[in-house]
Design a protein around this motif. Structure first.
Motif, PDB file in Angstrom:
ATOM      1  N   ILE A  42       4.751  13.140 -12.745  1.00 61.94           N
ATOM      2  CA  ILE A  42       5.106  13.022 -14.158  1.00 61.94           C
ATOM      3  C   ILE A  42       4.169  13.128 -15.355  1.00 61.94           C
ATOM      4  N   PHE A  43       3.064  12.521 -15.088  1.00 65.77           N
ATOM      5  CA  PHE A  43       2.118  12.370 -16.471  1.00 65.77           C
ATOM      6  C   PHE A  43       0.866  13.064 -16.133  1.00 65.77           C
ATOM      7  N   GLY A  44       0.739  13.902 -15.020  1.00 64.69           N
ATOM      8  CA  GLY A  44      -0.480  14.133 -14.441  1.00 64.69           C
ATOM      9  C   GLY A  44      -0.977  15.739 -15.184  1.00 64.69           C
ATOM     10  N   LYS A  45      -0.029  16.324 -16.015  1.00 62.63           N
ATOM     11  CA  LYS A  45      -0.346  17.581 -16.664  1.00 62.63           C
ATOM     12  C   LYS A  45      -1.021  17.256 -17.823  1.00 62.63           C
ATOM     13  N   ILE A  46      -2.133  18.137 -18.150  1.00 62.54           N
ATOM     14  CA  ILE A  46      -2.802  18.147 -19.284  1.00 62.54           C
ATOM     15  C   ILE A  46      -2.258  18.777 -20.504  1.00 62.54           C
ATOM     16  N   PRO A  47      -1.773  17.986 -21.638  1.00 63.72           N
ATOM     17  CA  PRO A  47      -0.854  18.619 -22.638  1.00 63.72           C
ATOM     18  C   PRO A  47      -1.713  20.067 -23.280  1.00 63.72           C
ATOM     19  N   PHE A  48      -0.664  20.935 -23.633  1.00 62.83           N
ATOM     20  CA  PHE A  48      -1.069  22.333 -24.102  1.00 62.83           C
ATOM     21  C   PHE A  48      -1.570  23.338 -23.154  1.00 62.83           C
ATOM     22  N   VAL A  49      -1.933  22.657 -22.008  1.00 62.04           N
ATOM     23  CA  VAL A  49      -2.713  23.498 -20.804  1.00 62.04           C
ATOM     24  C   VAL A  49      -1.702  23.753 -19.682  1.00 62.04           C
ATOM     25  N   GLY A  50      -0.903  22.772 -19.389  1.00 56.30           N
ATOM     26  CA  GLY A  50       0.085  22.781 -18.396  1.00 56.30           C
ATOM     27  C   GLY A  50      -0.391  22.728 -16.885  1.00 56.30           C
ATOM     28  N   THR A  51      -1.857  22.562 -16.690  1.00 55.33           N
ATOM     29  CA  THR A  51      -2.380  22.367 -15.275  1.00 55.33           C
ATOM     30  C   THR A  51      -2.516  20.815 -15.149  1.00 55.33           C
TER      31      THR A  51
ATOM     32  N   ILE B 169      -7.662  12.817 -24.441  1.00 52.56           N
ATOM     33  CA  ILE B 169      -6.482  13.083 -23.673  1.00 52.56           C
ATOM     34  C   ILE B 169      -6.185  12.732 -22.457  1.00 52.56           C
ATOM     35  N   MET B 170      -7.399  12.278 -21.605  1.00 52.30           N
ATOM     36  CA  MET B 170      -7.504  11.847 -20.288  1.00 52.30           C
ATOM     37  C   MET B 170      -6.978  10.419 -20.092  1.00 52.30           C
ATOM     38  N   GLU B 171      -7.461   9.540 -21.129  1.00 51.08           N
ATOM     39  CA  GLU B 171      -7.324   8.163 -20.829  1.00 51.08           C
ATOM     40  C   GLU B 171      -5.788   7.865 -20.670  1.00 51.08           C
ATOM     41  N   PRO B 172      -4.948   8.120 -21.561  1.00 52.35           N
ATOM     42  CA  PRO B 172      -3.605   7.996 -21.531  1.00 52.35           C
ATOM     43  C   PRO B 172      -2.821   8.343 -20.283  1.00 52.35           C
ATOM     44  N   ILE B 173      -3.352   9.467 -19.836  1.00 50.38           N
ATOM     45  CA  ILE B 173      -2.902  10.252 -18.694  1.00 50.38           C
ATOM     46  C   ILE B 173      -3.295   8.979 -17.522  1.00 50.38           C
ATOM     47  N   LYS B 174      -4.507   8.840 -17.378  1.00 45.80           N
ATOM     48  CA  LYS B 174      -4.909   7.711 -16.348  1.00 45.80           C
ATOM     49  C   LYS B 174      -4.114   6.381 -16.415  1.00 45.80           C
ATOM     50  N   GLN B 175      -3.828   5.994 -17.424  1.00 45.58           N
ATOM     51  CA  GLN B 175      -3.368   4.446 -17.888  1.00 45.58           C
ATOM     52  C   GLN B 175      -1.829   4.627 -17.139  1.00 45.58           C
ATOM     53  N   ASN B 176      -1.209   5.793 -17.466  1.00 51.41           N
ATOM     54  CA  ASN B 176       0.292   6.147 -17.156  1.00 51.41           C
ATOM     55  C   ASN B 176       0.248   6.048 -15.599  1.00 51.41           C
ATOM     56  N   ILE B 177      -0.650   6.872 -14.957  1.00 52.92           N
ATOM     57  CA  ILE B 177      -0.802   6.917 -13.607  1.00 52.92           C
ATOM     58  C   ILE B 177      -1.115   5.859 -12.794  1.00 52.92           C
ATOM     59  N   TYR B 178      -1.902   4.810 -13.517  1.00 47.20           N
ATOM     60  CA  TYR B 178      -2.355   3.475 -12.803  1.00 47.20           C
ATOM     61  C   TYR B 178      -1.219   2.728 -12.974  1.00 47.20           C
TER      62      TYR B 178
ATOM     63  N   ILE C 291       0.880  -1.144   0.005  1.00 49.40           N
ATOM     64  CA  ILE C 291       0.133   0.045  -0.044  1.00 49.40           C
ATOM     65  C   ILE C 291       0.661   1.220   0.100  1.00 49.40           C
ATOM     66  N   LEU C 292       1.794   1.344   0.936  1.00 49.75           N
ATOM     67  CA  LEU C 292       2.770   2.407   0.776  1.00 49.75           C
ATOM     68  C   LEU C 292       3.482   3.005  -0.215  1.00 49.75           C
ATOM     69  N   PHE C 293       3.955   1.759  -1.107  1.00 49.17           N
ATOM     70  CA  PHE C 293       4.739   2.048  -2.214  1.00 49.17           C
ATOM     71  C   PHE C 293       3.720   2.223  -3.506  1.00 49.17           C
ATOM     72  N   ALA C 294       2.804   1.866  -3.236  1.00 48.75           N
ATOM     73  CA  ALA C 294       1.524   2.063  -4.370  1.00 48.75           C
ATOM     74  C   ALA C 294       1.060   3.345  -4.146  1.00 48.75           C
ATOM     75  N   ILE C 295       1.159   4.040  -3.129  1.00 47.59           N
ATOM     76  CA  ILE C 295       0.813   5.522  -2.855  1.00 47.59           C
ATOM     77  C   ILE C 295       1.972   6.240  -3.543  1.00 47.59           C
ATOM     78  N   ILE C 296       3.222   5.810  -3.045  1.00 47.82           N
ATOM     79  CA  ILE C 296       4.295   6.530  -3.630  1.00 47.82           C
ATOM     80  C   ILE C 296       4.456   6.619  -5.150  1.00 47.82           C
ATOM     81  N   GLY C 297       4.293   5.554  -5.744  1.00 47.09           N
ATOM     82  CA  GLY C 297       3.942   5.177  -7.097  1.00 47.09           C
ATOM     83  C   GLY C 297       2.780   6.209  -7.761  1.00 47.09           C
ATOM     84  N   PHE C 298       1.572   6.349  -7.359  1.00 52.58           N
ATOM     85  CA  PHE C 298       0.817   7.014  -7.540  1.00 52.58           C
ATOM     86  C   PHE C 298       1.069   8.753  -7.746  1.00 52.58           C
ATOM     87  N   GLY C 299       1.766   9.075  -6.458  1.00 54.75           N
ATOM     88  CA  GLY C 299       2.214  10.363  -6.610  1.00 54.75           C
ATOM     89  C   GLY C 299       3.240  10.636  -7.697  1.00 54.75           C
TER      90      GLY C 299
END
Length: 234
Positions: A171-180, A205-214, A158-166
């Motif tokens: 790394i992957f959570g920024k929206i392209p062309f928006v920067g947020t 746009i969102m699905e690749p971001i979600k997949q990388n974070i998961y 659980i601990l390292f899963a949380i760290i991996g999520f962070g």
């Protein structure tokens, strides 16, 4: 203390006169379920005797000082070379926490100091359901160790899963062309919009971001479990 008898080791048994007799194991008898049911042994006079656990009363097996625990019932030779029964009340430790001796309280309230280098000790042997407090303690420690190991696997995972999520979100959570960064409520849900075309583009746009974070979260959890396994096996 391991519940076993070994060929060549010394044991003590109680004879018909309630005296302790020393002998050396020549053969071990095994019954159903690999349970020790008795042994053949030779006395100091080279008499061959056949002992059974159920009929021979108390049998004491030779043990090393490293197997000793406080509260253990043992037999030892006193300065007059007579066998004495007693209970271990204190253990002395030397370098690297090695047991160097112990104090034993006898039924006559006498205290004897035993040395690992000079004295030989015997502990009560029982097979099957353990009647020995040291055996029970060892089994409880093994059970506790197993439960602790399982808990550490879950905790590290659980601990390292949380760290991996962070890390993944950073790394992957920024929206392209928006920067947020993607809002967390959006990350764990689906993007919904009244306009179907906007909806398709947003989800694209969102699905690749979600997949990388998961994926990052899953990798973190696996790394945590591997670390826990390595630590438990040390």
């Amino acid at each position: 203390m391991k519940k076993t008898l070994q060929v060549g080791k010394e044991i003590l048994f109680t004879d018909t006169n309630d005296n302790l007799v020393k002998c050396k194991i020549k053969k071990v008898h095994i019954g159903e379920g690999n349970k020790i049911i008795g042994c053949e042994a030779t006395t100091a006079d080279n008499d061959l005797i056949d002992l059974t656990i159920e009929e021979s009363g108390e049998i004491y097996k030779e043990i090393s000082f490293s197997e000793m625990q406080i509260g253990m019932k043992i037999v030892f030779n006193d300065p007059e070379n007579k066998f004495q029964k007693g209970e271990v009340t204190k253990i002395s430790l030397g370098e690297e926490n090695k047991i160097t001796g112990c104090d034993v309280l006898t039924s006559k309230e006498s205290v004897f100091e035993l040395s690992a280098e000079e004295d030989k000790i015997y502990a009560l042997f029982s097979d099957g359901a353990s009647n020995n407090s040291a055996d029970n303690s060892a089994e409880q420690k093994d059970s506790s160790k197993s439960e602790t190991g399982t808990a550490s696997l879950v905790g590290y995972g659980i601990l390292f899963a949380i760290i991996g999520f962070g890390v993944g979100y950073f790394i992957f959570g920024k929206i392209p062309f928006v920067g947020t960064y993607v809002p967390l409520d959006t990350l764990f849900g689906t993007v919904s919009n009244d306009n179907a075309l906007v909806d398709i583009i947003s989800n694209g746009i969102m699905e690749p971001i979600k997949q990388n974070i998961y994926i990052s979260t899953g990798v973190g959890g696996v790394v945590g479990i591997v670390i826990a396994v390595i630590k438990n096996n040390k």
